[in-house]
Motif scaffolding. Sequence first.
Motif, PDB file in Angstrom:
ATOM      1  N   UNK A  49      48.760  52.874 -24.158  1.00 27.80           N
ATOM      2  CA  UNK A  49      48.401  51.572 -23.592  1.00 27.80           C
ATOM      3  C   UNK A  49      47.673  51.860 -22.282  1.00 27.80           C
ATOM      4  N   UNK A  50      46.873  50.925 -21.815  1.00 26.93           N
ATOM      5  CA  UNK A  50      46.159  51.163 -20.551  1.00 26.93           C
ATOM      6  C   UNK A  50      47.140  51.350 -19.393  1.00 26.93           C
ATOM      7  N   UNK A  51      48.304  50.666 -19.463  1.00 26.84           N
ATOM      8  CA  UNK A  51      49.317  50.835 -18.407  1.00 26.84           C
ATOM      9  C   UNK A  51      49.881  52.257 -18.416  1.00 26.84           C
ATOM     10  N   UNK A  52      50.029  52.840 -19.614  1.00 25.28           N
ATOM     11  CA  UNK A  52      50.508  54.223 -19.726  1.00 25.28           C
ATOM     12  C   UNK A  52      49.561  55.171 -18.992  1.00 25.28           C
ATOM     13  N   UNK A  53      48.277  55.004 -19.246  1.00 26.79           N
ATOM     14  CA  UNK A  53      47.273  55.883 -18.628  1.00 26.79           C
ATOM     15  C   UNK A  53      47.290  55.732 -17.111  1.00 26.79           C
ATOM     16  N   UNK A  54      47.299  54.489 -16.632  1.00 29.71           N
ATOM     17  CA  UNK A  54      47.270  54.242 -15.181  1.00 29.71           C
ATOM     18  C   UNK A  54      48.496  54.827 -14.498  1.00 29.71           C
ATOM     19  N   UNK A  55      49.671  54.609 -15.068  1.00 23.76           N
ATOM     20  CA  UNK A  55      50.888  55.143 -14.479  1.00 23.76           C
ATOM     21  C   UNK A  55      50.859  56.669 -14.463  1.00 23.76           C
ATOM     22  N   UNK A  56      50.440  57.264 -15.576  1.00 21.89           N
ATOM     23  CA  UNK A  56      50.387  58.711 -15.643  1.00 21.89           C
ATOM     24  C   UNK A  56      49.421  59.276 -14.600  1.00 21.89           C
ATOM     25  N   UNK A  57      48.237  58.707 -14.493  1.00 18.17           N
ATOM     26  CA  UNK A  57      47.241  59.239 -13.550  1.00 18.17           C
ATOM     27  C   UNK A  57      47.728  59.150 -12.107  1.00 18.17           C
ATOM     28  N   UNK A  58      48.491  58.114 -11.766  1.00 22.79           N
ATOM     29  CA  UNK A  58      49.056  58.022 -10.413  1.00 22.79           C
ATOM     30  C   UNK A  58      50.069  59.147 -10.181  1.00 22.79           C
ATOM     31  N   UNK A  59      50.931  59.377 -11.154  1.00 21.58           N
ATOM     32  CA  UNK A  59      51.926  60.449 -11.022  1.00 21.58           C
ATOM     33  C   UNK A  59      51.265  61.827 -11.016  1.00 21.58           C
ATOM     34  N   UNK A  60      50.265  62.003 -11.844  1.00 21.96           N
ATOM     35  CA  UNK A  60      49.626  63.314 -12.003  1.00 21.96           C
ATOM     36  C   UNK A  60      48.928  63.777 -10.722  1.00 21.96           C
ATOM     37  N   UNK A  61      48.452  62.837  -9.913  1.00 22.46           N
ATOM     38  CA  UNK A  61      47.798  63.220  -8.656  1.00 22.46           C
ATOM     39  C   UNK A  61      48.718  64.074  -7.792  1.00 22.46           C
ATOM     40  N   UNK A  62      49.998  63.772  -7.820  1.00 23.92           N
ATOM     41  CA  UNK A  62      50.970  64.508  -7.001  1.00 23.92           C
ATOM     42  C   UNK A  62      51.334  65.858  -7.611  1.00 23.92           C
ATOM     43  N   UNK A  63      51.026  66.051  -8.889  1.00 24.30           N
ATOM     44  CA  UNK A  63      51.431  67.268  -9.593  1.00 24.30           C
ATOM     45  C   UNK A  63      50.265  68.200  -9.937  1.00 24.30           C
ATOM     46  N   UNK A  64      49.040  67.798  -9.591  1.00 26.33           N
ATOM     47  CA  UNK A  64      47.858  68.566  -9.974  1.00 26.33           C
ATOM     48  C   UNK A  64      47.878  69.965  -9.376  1.00 26.33           C
ATOM     49  N   UNK A  65      47.459  70.922 -10.176  1.00 23.32           N
ATOM     50  CA  UNK A  65      47.380  72.298  -9.707  1.00 23.32           C
ATOM     51  C   UNK A  65      45.940  72.787  -9.669  1.00 23.32           C
ATOM     52  N   UNK A  66      45.256  72.876 -10.813  1.00 18.48           N
ATOM     53  CA  UNK A  66      43.861  73.320 -10.806  1.00 18.48           C
ATOM     54  C   UNK A  66      43.122  72.731 -11.997  1.00 18.48           C
ATOM     55  N   UNK A  67      41.783  72.754 -11.900  1.00 17.78           N
ATOM     56  CA  UNK A  67      40.908  72.217 -12.946  1.00 17.78           C
ATOM     57  C   UNK A  67      40.262  73.393 -13.671  1.00 17.78           C
ATOM     58  N   UNK A  68      40.226  73.309 -15.002  1.00 15.62           N
ATOM     59  CA  UNK A  68      39.616  74.378 -15.788  1.00 15.62           C
ATOM     60  C   UNK A  68      39.076  73.789 -17.083  1.00 15.62           C
ATOM     61  N   UNK A  69      37.781  73.973 -17.332  1.00 19.94           N
ATOM     62  CA  UNK A  69      37.158  73.522 -18.590  1.00 19.94           C
ATOM     63  C   UNK A  69      37.520  72.083 -18.948  1.00 19.94           C
ATOM     64  N   UNK A  70      37.286  71.153 -18.053  1.00 23.69           N
ATOM     65  CA  UNK A  70      37.520  69.714 -18.264  1.00 23.69           C
ATOM     66  C   UNK A  70      38.997  69.340 -18.380  1.00 23.69           C
ATOM     67  N   UNK A  71      39.887  70.278 -18.120  1.00 19.96           N
ATOM     68  CA  UNK A  71      41.323  69.992 -18.156  1.00 19.96           C
ATOM     69  C   UNK A  71      41.885  70.108 -16.749  1.00 19.96           C
ATOM     70  N   UNK A  72      42.581  69.054 -16.311  1.00 17.56           N
ATOM     71  CA  UNK A  72      43.301  69.089 -15.036  1.00 17.56           C
ATOM     72  C   UNK A  72      44.722  69.514 -15.363  1.00 17.56           C
ATOM     73  N   UNK A  73      45.101  70.708 -14.937  1.00 18.84           N
ATOM     74  CA  UNK A  73      46.450  71.214 -15.188  1.00 18.84           C
ATOM     75  C   UNK A  73      47.391  70.654 -14.132  1.00 18.84           C
ATOM     76  N   UNK A  74      48.620  70.390 -14.542  1.00 19.39           N
ATOM     77  CA  UNK A  74      49.615  69.846 -13.609  1.00 19.39           C
ATOM     78  C   UNK A  74      50.897  70.670 -13.720  1.00 19.39           C
ATOM     79  N   UNK A  75      51.756  70.497 -12.725  1.00 25.50           N
ATOM     80  CA  UNK A  75      53.071  71.137 -12.789  1.00 25.50           C
ATOM     81  C   UNK A  75      53.828  70.550 -13.979  1.00 25.50           C
ATOM     82  N   UNK A  76      54.480  71.397 -14.769  1.00 32.29           N
ATOM     83  CA  UNK A  76      55.161  70.897 -15.980  1.00 32.29           C
ATOM     84  C   UNK A  76      56.490  70.207 -15.655  1.00 32.29           C
ATOM     85  N   UNK A  77      56.383  68.964 -15.182  1.00 28.86           N
ATOM     86  CA  UNK A  77      57.590  68.208 -14.804  1.00 28.86           C
ATOM     87  C   UNK A  77      57.796  66.937 -15.610  1.00 28.86           C
TER      88      UNK A  77
END
Length: 118
Positions: free
Chosen positions: A53-81
């Motif tokens: 759902x669009x709400x799922x994406x928005x909520x995830x992207x807000x949380x992911x900003x705090x967990x981001x580690x590095x970008x590689x080949x169009x993938x933003x890797x995050x801490x596995x939490x």
Amino acid sequence: MDTKSDDWLKIKYFKTIDVVILGYRTNPFGLVIGLNFRTVKNKPVGVVEFGFLSEDKQMFLMLAKQLSTFMEDKTQWIEPRLCCRIDYLERTDTHQLRTTVFRGFLPDKKPEECKWES
């Protein structure tokens, strides 16, 4: 009797599994998902792009900003939490999950609990 008929139904049996989110892509949006195996932790096993759902994406992207580690080949890797539940149709010999559908986030699940149970 090798004839096809509209009376036949094709039924696909989906399985459900809880996975850890290892990263994400934005175009198109998709979560890079992983599992813990006996010998490998947080192994990437696929990308889930459907069922959000669009709400799922928005909520995830807000949380992911705090967990981001590095970008590689169009993938933003995050801490596995973070964990989520998905449905999948099949698994390859290398444990990649095919035809994946997002079913929901699991805020109370620990990433180490997302295991492949053979």
